[in-house]
Design a protein around this motif. Structure first.
Motif, PDB file in Angstrom:
ATOM      1  N   ASN A 106      -8.098  -5.779  -7.530  1.00 10.21           N
ATOM      2  CA  ASN A 106      -7.286  -4.260  -6.636  1.00 10.21           C
ATOM      3  C   ASN A 106      -7.499  -4.998  -5.032  1.00 10.21           C
ATOM      4  OD1 ASN A 106      -8.475  -1.869  -7.364  1.00 10.21           O
ATOM      5  ND2 ASN A 106     -10.111  -2.326  -7.780  1.00 10.21           N
ATOM      6  N   ILE A 107      -6.670  -5.578  -3.810  1.00  6.43           N
ATOM      7  CA  ILE A 107      -6.572  -6.135  -2.851  1.00  6.43           C
ATOM      8  C   ILE A 107      -5.750  -5.246  -1.986  1.00  6.43           C
ATOM      9  CG2 ILE A 107      -3.835  -7.371  -3.578  1.00  6.43           C
ATOM     10  CD1 ILE A 107      -4.652  -9.276  -1.826  1.00  6.43           C
ATOM     11  N   PHE A 108      -6.282  -5.030  -0.722  1.00  9.10           N
ATOM     12  CA  PHE A 108      -6.029  -4.272  -0.189  1.00  9.10           C
ATOM     13  C   PHE A 108      -4.695  -5.188   1.431  1.00  9.10           C
ATOM     14  CE2 PHE A 108      -8.960  -2.360  -2.379  1.00  9.10           C
ATOM     15  CZ  PHE A 108      -8.973  -1.100  -2.023  1.00  9.10           C
ATOM     16  N   LEU A 109      -3.447  -4.947   1.963  1.00 12.91           N
ATOM     17  CA  LEU A 109      -2.987  -5.430   2.768  1.00 12.91           C
ATOM     18  C   LEU A 109      -2.244  -4.775   4.229  1.00 12.91           C
ATOM     19  CD1 LEU A 109      -1.300  -8.220  -0.109  1.00 12.91           C
ATOM     20  CD2 LEU A 109      -3.005  -8.668   1.592  1.00 12.91           C
ATOM     21  N   THR A 110      -2.342  -3.764   3.639  1.00 13.67           N
ATOM     22  CA  THR A 110      -1.545  -2.768   4.558  1.00 13.67           C
ATOM     23  C   THR A 110      -1.939  -2.740   6.031  1.00 13.67           C
ATOM     24  OG1 THR A 110      -3.011  -0.588   4.640  1.00 13.67           O
ATOM     25  CG2 THR A 110      -1.049  -0.905   2.613  1.00 13.67           C
ATOM     26  N   GLY A 111      -1.342  -2.225   7.115  1.00 10.20           N
ATOM     27  CA  GLY A 111      -2.060  -2.520   8.491  1.00 10.20           C
ATOM     28  C   GLY A 111      -1.865  -3.953   9.224  1.00 10.20           C
ATOM     29  N   ASN A 112      -0.663  -4.743   8.593  1.00  8.31           N
ATOM     30  CA  ASN A 112      -0.999  -6.315   9.128  1.00  8.31           C
ATOM     31  C   ASN A 112       0.210  -5.965  10.092  1.00  8.31           C
ATOM     32  OD1 ASN A 112      -3.342  -7.866   8.453  1.00  8.31           O
ATOM     33  ND2 ASN A 112      -3.015  -6.896   6.704  1.00  8.31           N
ATOM     34  N   ASP A 131      -0.007   1.029  -4.357  1.00  9.48           N
ATOM     35  CA  ASP A 131       1.557   1.499  -3.899  1.00  9.48           C
ATOM     36  C   ASP A 131       1.742  -0.275  -3.334  1.00  9.48           C
ATOM     37  OD1 ASP A 131       2.716   2.138  -1.774  1.00  9.48           O
ATOM     38  OD2 ASP A 131       1.347   2.557  -0.484  1.00  9.48           O
ATOM     39  N   PRO A 132       2.455  -0.587  -4.130  1.00 11.34           N
ATOM     40  CA  PRO A 132       2.924  -2.846  -3.801  1.00 11.34           C
ATOM     41  C   PRO A 132       4.786  -2.180  -2.207  1.00 11.34           C
ATOM     42  CG  PRO A 132       3.774  -1.415  -5.772  1.00 11.34           C
ATOM     43  CD  PRO A 132       3.407  -0.259  -5.271  1.00 11.34           C
ATOM     44  N   ASP A 133       5.096  -0.860  -2.250  1.00 11.32           N
ATOM     45  CA  ASP A 133       5.662  -0.774  -1.033  1.00 11.32           C
ATOM     46  C   ASP A 133       5.509  -0.569  -0.216  1.00 11.32           C
ATOM     47  OD1 ASP A 133       7.969  -1.019  -2.877  1.00 11.32           O
ATOM     48  OD2 ASP A 133       8.245   0.718  -3.956  1.00 11.32           O
ATOM     49  N   GLY A 134       3.911   0.081   0.360  1.00  8.71           N
ATOM     50  CA  GLY A 134       3.810   0.559   1.442  1.00  8.71           C
ATOM     51  C   GLY A 134       2.891  -0.981   2.546  1.00  8.71           C
ATOM     52  N   VAL A 135       3.087  -1.805   1.106  1.00  7.35           N
ATOM     53  CA  VAL A 135       2.873  -3.401   2.258  1.00  7.35           C
ATOM     54  C   VAL A 135       4.122  -3.781   2.972  1.00  7.35           C
ATOM     55  CG1 VAL A 135       2.518  -5.482   2.705  1.00  7.35           C
ATOM     56  CG2 VAL A 135       1.461  -4.018   0.445  1.00  7.35           C
ATOM     57  N   THR A 136       4.361  -3.075   4.790  1.00 13.43           N
ATOM     58  CA  THR A 136       5.346  -3.101   5.204  1.00 13.43           C
ATOM     59  C   THR A 136       5.588  -3.948   6.616  1.00 13.43           C
ATOM     60  OG1 THR A 136       4.878  -1.671   6.607  1.00 13.43           O
ATOM     61  CG2 THR A 136       6.246  -0.913   5.049  1.00 13.43           C
ATOM     62  N   CYS A 137       6.862  -5.031   6.423  1.00 16.98           N
ATOM     63  CA  CYS A 137       7.194  -5.887   7.198  1.00 16.98           C
ATOM     64  C   CYS A 137       6.881  -4.585   9.023  1.00 16.98           C
ATOM     65  CB  CYS A 137       8.269  -6.015   7.317  1.00 16.98           C
ATOM     66  SG  CYS A 137       8.933  -6.954   5.931  1.00 16.98           S
ATOM     67  N   GLN A 138       5.982  -5.929  10.086  1.00 17.07           N
ATOM     68  CA  GLN A 138       6.400  -5.464  10.915  1.00 17.07           C
ATOM     69  C   GLN A 138       6.873  -4.699  12.241  1.00 17.07           C
ATOM     70  OE1 GLN A 138       3.058  -5.440  12.430  1.00 17.07           O
ATOM     71  NE2 GLN A 138       3.536  -5.396  15.058  1.00 17.07           N
ATOM     72  N   MET A 191       9.974  -0.316   8.785  1.00 17.20           N
ATOM     73  CA  MET A 191       9.719   0.405   7.506  1.00 17.20           C
ATOM     74  C   MET A 191      10.313  -0.531   5.853  1.00 17.20           C
ATOM     75  SD  MET A 191       7.001   2.665   8.267  1.00 17.20           S
ATOM     76  CE  MET A 191       7.229   3.457   6.918  1.00 17.20           C
ATOM     77  N   GLU A 192      10.053  -1.786   5.937  1.00 13.30           N
ATOM     78  CA  GLU A 192      10.824  -1.975   5.061  1.00 13.30           C
ATOM     79  C   GLU A 192       9.672  -2.778   4.385  1.00 13.30           C
ATOM     80  OE1 GLU A 192      14.272  -5.707   4.251  1.00 13.30           O
ATOM     81  OE2 GLU A 192      13.467  -5.103   5.767  1.00 13.30           O
ATOM     82  N   SER A 193       9.567  -3.065   2.976  1.00 13.57           N
ATOM     83  CA  SER A 193       8.549  -3.309   2.320  1.00 13.57           C
ATOM     84  C   SER A 193       8.688  -4.982   1.644  1.00 13.57           C
ATOM     85  CB  SER A 193       8.886  -3.038   0.334  1.00 13.57           C
ATOM     86  OG  SER A 193       9.004  -1.387   0.981  1.00 13.57           O
ATOM     87  N   VAL A 194       7.338  -4.914   2.488  1.00 12.90           N
ATOM     88  CA  VAL A 194       7.256  -7.035   2.734  1.00 12.90           C
ATOM     89  C   VAL A 194       8.037  -7.245   0.434  1.00 12.90           C
ATOM     90  CG1 VAL A 194       5.775  -8.489   2.232  1.00 12.90           C
ATOM     91  CG2 VAL A 194       5.371  -6.563   3.566  1.00 12.90           C
ATOM     92  N   ASN A 195       7.529  -6.431  -0.386  1.00  8.09           N
ATOM     93  CA  ASN A 195       8.212  -7.096  -0.768  1.00  8.09           C
ATOM     94  C   ASN A 195       9.877  -7.113  -1.550  1.00  8.09           C
ATOM     95  OD1 ASN A 195       8.649  -4.191  -1.381  1.00  8.09           O
ATOM     96  ND2 ASN A 195       7.456  -3.975  -3.552  1.00  8.09           N
ATOM     97  N   LYS A 196      10.570  -6.629  -0.803  1.00 10.19           N
ATOM     98  CA  LYS A 196      11.952  -6.812  -0.785  1.00 10.19           C
ATOM     99  C   LYS A 196      12.664  -7.450  -0.510  1.00 10.19           C
ATOM    100  CE  LYS A 196      12.443  -1.817  -2.782  1.00 10.19           C
ATOM    101  NZ  LYS A 196      10.780  -1.962  -2.996  1.00 10.19           N
TER     102      LYS A 196
END
Length: 320
Positions: free
Chosen positions: A178-184, A216-223, A226-231
């Motif tokens: 498990n890794i949590f990366l949101t909110g950065n 939720d890999p798509d939930g990690v978004t660019c500052q 709402m674009e996902s970082v993994n894209k």
């Protein structure tokens, strides 16, 4: 018989000595002790007590007023498996503060005010499985800061101010679940984001929503979007100068600022195709304008004939 009596006597002497050294009836001021669980819990403290039981396995210092730690705060507590420092006011961690905690399994540093981490701060924690760094103010991570944490199963980095992570930052996590990366503040306009983007694509099932166990890999978004970082890939960003592989990125620090990245990018030459297109458009517009003004064609006709309104502007600027 005498030999057996002697051995039994020695055993009891050693046993009584051990019990005396682990006297859980005397607890540090401001703390409560549970000898059965070998647990110490402290409240209302501004400093870590220096008389904590040496054989303690759990030390709970959450919800105190700790603003700093002594480099030797936990020296001698080499049996600790759980250290909770959450919900304090820690702004920095002194190098070597965790060096003696070789049995530590869980480390809670969440909900503090940490802006940075010392290099090699976790190197001695080779048995750590749970590291909580969420709800801080981390702006960057040192290169290799997690390299020794090969047993880690859970890492929380959510709700910080991270713009990127160093190249190969997570490569040693063979047991991560498990890794949590949101909110950065993930900076998707920087080449430094490419490692994280690729890592999330390769490890999507490990990326979780905060406070849940859902993928939720798509939930990690660019500052700012709402674009996902993994894209984010080299091809769909505007940095023509990004390295072609993440291995090449290791030559430059992950802390490179957007301004620095732009400066480097501006120094790079334009692709040949772009130069050719610009020259072709320039020559065509000059020729078009010369024909128009030679034939005394009115600007109204220009609007009708020209499908590209920009030519009107170009002609007006270049009118003799």
């Amino acid at each position: 018989m005498e030999r057996w009596f002697s051995r039994i006597t020695m055993f009891w002497m050693l046993f009584l000595g051990e019990v005396q050294s682990q006297d859980w009836t005397k607890c540090s001021t401001g703390c409560t002790c549970d000898g059965n669980k070998m647990s110490v819990t402290c409240n209302g403290l501004k400093n870590v007590p220096n008389d904590i039981q040496k054989d303690a396995k759990e030390l709970r210092l959450g919800f105190n007023k700790l603003s700093k730690l002594s480099p030797t705060a936990f020296h001698g507590l080499n049996k600790l498996t759980n250290l909770d420092l959450s919900y304090n006011q820690l702004q920095t961690l002194p190098p070597g503060v965790f060096d003696h905690l070789v049995e530590l399994d869980t480390l809670g540093l969440n909900n503090n005010q940490l802006k940075s981490l010392p290099s090699k701060i976790f190197d001695s924690l080779t048995k750590l499985t749970d590291l909580q760094l969420d709800q801080n103010k981390l702006q960057s991570l040192p290169h290799g800061v997690f390299d020794k944490l090969t047993e880690l199963k859970t890492l929380r980095l959510d709700d910080n101010q991270l713009r990127s992570v160093p190249d190969k930052a997570f490569d040693k996590f063979s047991k991560l679940e498990n890794i949590f990366l949101t909110g950065n503040h993930w900076d998707c306009a920087s080449c430094d984001i490419l490692y994280l983007s690729q890592w999330i694509r390769d490890n999507g099932k490990k990326v979780k929503i905060s406070n849940t166990n859902m993928d939720d890999p798509d939930g990690v978004t660019c500052q700012g979007t709402m674009e996902s970082v993994n894209k984010i890939t080299k091809e769909n960003t505007f940095q023509a100068g990004c390295p072609t592989t993440t291995q090449q990125m290791a030559t430059s620090p992950a802390s490179t600022t957007t301004t620095e990245t732009m400066t480097v990018r501006e120094k790079q030459t334009k692709p040949r195709m772009k130069i050719f297109q610009e020259e072709l458009f320039s020559k065509a517009s000059i020729f078009f304008c010369q024909v128009i003004f030679t034939q005394h064609v009115s600007l109204v006709v220009i609007h009708i004939l020209a499908e590209i309104p920009l030519l009107h502007i170009v002609c007006v600027v270049r009118k003799p």
